[in-house]
Design an enzyme around this catalytic site. Structure first.
Site, PDB file in Angstrom:
ATOM      1  N   HIS A 199      -5.647  -3.502  -2.774  1.00 25.28           N
ATOM      2  CA  HIS A 199      -5.361  -2.523  -3.829  1.00 25.28           C
ATOM      3  C   HIS A 199      -5.358  -3.115  -5.232  1.00 25.28           C
ATOM      4  O   HIS A 199      -5.147  -2.399  -6.200  1.00 25.28           O
ATOM      5  CB  HIS A 199      -4.025  -1.828  -3.550  1.00 25.28           C
ATOM      6  CG  HIS A 199      -4.016  -1.110  -2.245  1.00 25.28           C
ATOM      7  ND1 HIS A 199      -4.574   0.133  -2.069  1.00 25.28           N
ATOM      8  CD2 HIS A 199      -3.561  -1.491  -1.030  1.00 25.28           C
ATOM      9  CE1 HIS A 199      -4.430   0.501  -0.808  1.00 25.28           C
ATOM     10  NE2 HIS A 199      -3.823  -0.467  -0.153  1.00 25.28           N
ATOM     11  N   SER A 220       0.797  -1.224   0.000  1.00 25.65           N
ATOM     12  CA  SER A 220       0.000   0.000   0.000  1.00 25.65           C
ATOM     13  C   SER A 220       0.834   1.281   0.000  1.00 25.65           C
ATOM     14  O   SER A 220       0.349   2.319  -0.422  1.00 25.65           O
ATOM     15  CB  SER A 220      -0.976  -0.001   1.169  1.00 25.65           C
ATOM     16  OG  SER A 220      -0.338  -0.346   2.363  1.00 25.65           O
ATOM     17  N   LYS A 246     -12.179   0.473  -1.540  1.00 24.36           N
ATOM     18  CA  LYS A 246     -11.178   1.122  -2.394  1.00 24.36           C
ATOM     19  C   LYS A 246     -11.730   1.174  -3.819  1.00 24.36           C
ATOM     20  O   LYS A 246     -12.627   1.951  -4.082  1.00 24.36           O
ATOM     21  CB  LYS A 246      -9.846   0.412  -2.215  1.00 24.36           C
ATOM     22  CG  LYS A 246      -9.322   0.789  -0.828  1.00 24.36           C
ATOM     23  CD  LYS A 246      -8.163   0.043  -0.299  1.00 24.36           C
ATOM     24  CE  LYS A 246      -7.836   0.597   1.091  1.00 24.36           C
ATOM     25  NZ  LYS A 246      -7.186  -0.359   1.964  1.00 24.36           N
TER      26      LYS A 246
END
Ligand SMILES: *Cc1c(COP(=O)(O)O)cnc(C)c1O
Length: 388
Positions: free
Chosen positions: A206, A178, A238
């Site tokens: 992610h 990240s 996300k």
């Protein structure tokens, strides 16, 4: 008094420049933020596909609120598991190509749940040193031996796996790191898991929605098989633009997680409105090749444009583009200069990243325009000219 100690500790944090300061936004999540009346182009969020404020998600949430109400009323195991939650789990499992998925309120809770149900104090966890904080916390909760290997160092890891006598072994890794944006060597980690009969738990916070065919994530990107030892965690706050997370894998693993995962059992199910918005989000992710192509074009544009600037751009192909400044004060000063020009890029300092690698963490979204990326590049060049 006991609270005097807190006051001292807080003052110490302030002295070290480590106090976290929240900013209140007066506009929805998107490329343009409004703070204290100032309009900023923001490169901070993890809303990689620009879905957080998408009309289709808003409509789905409104409809769901009218039909299902806003609260779930209980935990999933009691009476809080509503039809939208059930549908979401089915669609998520199909999407990532696994037999079953379990939906969680947050990714942090999903991570806290999964590791302690698989290993305990007789066992060993092998974790990448740059893993997310939630993966560190879950290892502590599991009370297993916690071996942190140097970032991506497969030889080091293989040596430790070979010599460890633990009953069960579990390899734990972010798929996309990240703060660096790089990918874990997942095929090689999977080979090691096979060789040493270990679990492999992959946190794809992610990669989900961004990488792989149709955005199916990092495991699909590497075409890894649906092995029972391979467990996928993906977050939905996300790229999916809402909130929540899921764990997907072998049905026996998922059933055990549902039976035994304390952060799953002892918490109220999230709102059915969230689940409905996520169902709409999933459709946009599947049909999101244009968004992903635009995001990739922006990433390439940024990387080309940063070439020749004095700072080190980490080798990332994802939406996370860290520009390493080095010194803490220099990173903060640069972020402040950008802010004065209407550009919001977070400066990340130790202990979040290793000492001496303070950085600007530029995160891109398919909602950004090329002109917005160009504005950031122009401002950074301007900062160099003034520093020279
Ligand atoms: C954001 C993040 C989490 C936590 O997910 P939430 O849904 O925000 O709680 C877990 N792991 C990684 C790698 C993350 O980036």
């Amino acid at each position: 008094m006991i609270w005097d100690e807190l006051e001292t500790s807080l003052a110490q944090l302030a002295d070290e420049g480590l106090l976290r300061r929240r900013r209140t936004l007066d506009a929805p999540c998107g490329p343009e933020a409004v703070i204290d009346g100032q309009r900023l182009i923001a490169f901070c969020s993890n809303d990689y596909l620009g879905l957080a404020n998408h009309p289709a998600l808003i409509a789905a949430a409104q409809e769901a609120a009218a039909h299902w109400g806003v609260g779930s009323g209980a935990s999933h195991a009691v009476s809080g598991h509503l039809r939208p939650h059930a549908e979401l789990e089915e669609r998520l499992a199909v999407f990532v190509g696994r037999e079953r998925a379990l939906y969680f309120t947050t990714g942090y809770m999903a991570n806290l749940a999964i590791v302690p149900v698989l290993v305990d104090r007789h066992d060993a966890i092998f974790a990448d040193r740059l893993n997310h904080a939630s993966l560190i916390d879950t290892a502590l909760l599991a009370r297993a031996e916690h071996i942190r290997y140097p970032h991506g160092d497969l030889d080091w890891l293989a040596g430790r796996l070979a010599h460890n006598r633990a009953r069960r072994k579990l390899i734990l890794t972010d798929a996309v790191f990240s703060m660096d944006g790089d990918l874990a060597p997942l095929p090689e980690l999977f080979d090691l898991a096979e060789r040493f009969d270990a679990w492999l738990v992959v946190d794809d916070a992610h990669g989900f929605g961004v990488l792989g065919p149709n955005g199916r994530g990092s495991l699909a990107h590497f075409a890894l098989p649906a092995s029972p030892r391979l467990i996928l965690m993906g977050t939905l706050g996300k790229a999916a633009g809402v909130s929540g997370a899921f764990v997907a894998g072998d049905p026996r693993v998922i059933e055990w997680l549902m039976q035994r995962g304390r952060p799953y059992i002892f918490t109220t199910a999230s709102s059915p409105v969230i689940a409905a918005a996520l169902l709409a989000s999933l459709e946009l992710i599947v049909a999101g090749d244009d968004r992903r192509a635009h995001l990739q074009a922006l990433i390439a544009r940024l990387r080309t444009g940063l070439d020749g600037l004095p700072w080190r751009l980490l080798p990332s192909l994802t939406a996370i583009q860290p520009l390493v400044i080095g010194d803490n004060q220099a990173a903060v000063a640069l972020a402040e200069r950008l802010l004065a020009q209407g550009l919001w890029v977070p400066a990340i300092r130790p202990p979040t990243v290793p000492i001496g690698t303070a950085r600007l963490r530029i995160s891109l979204s398919a909602a950004h325009t090329a002109a917005q990326v160009d504005a950031l590049l122009a401002a950074l060049r301007d900062c160099v000219d003034h520093a020279a």
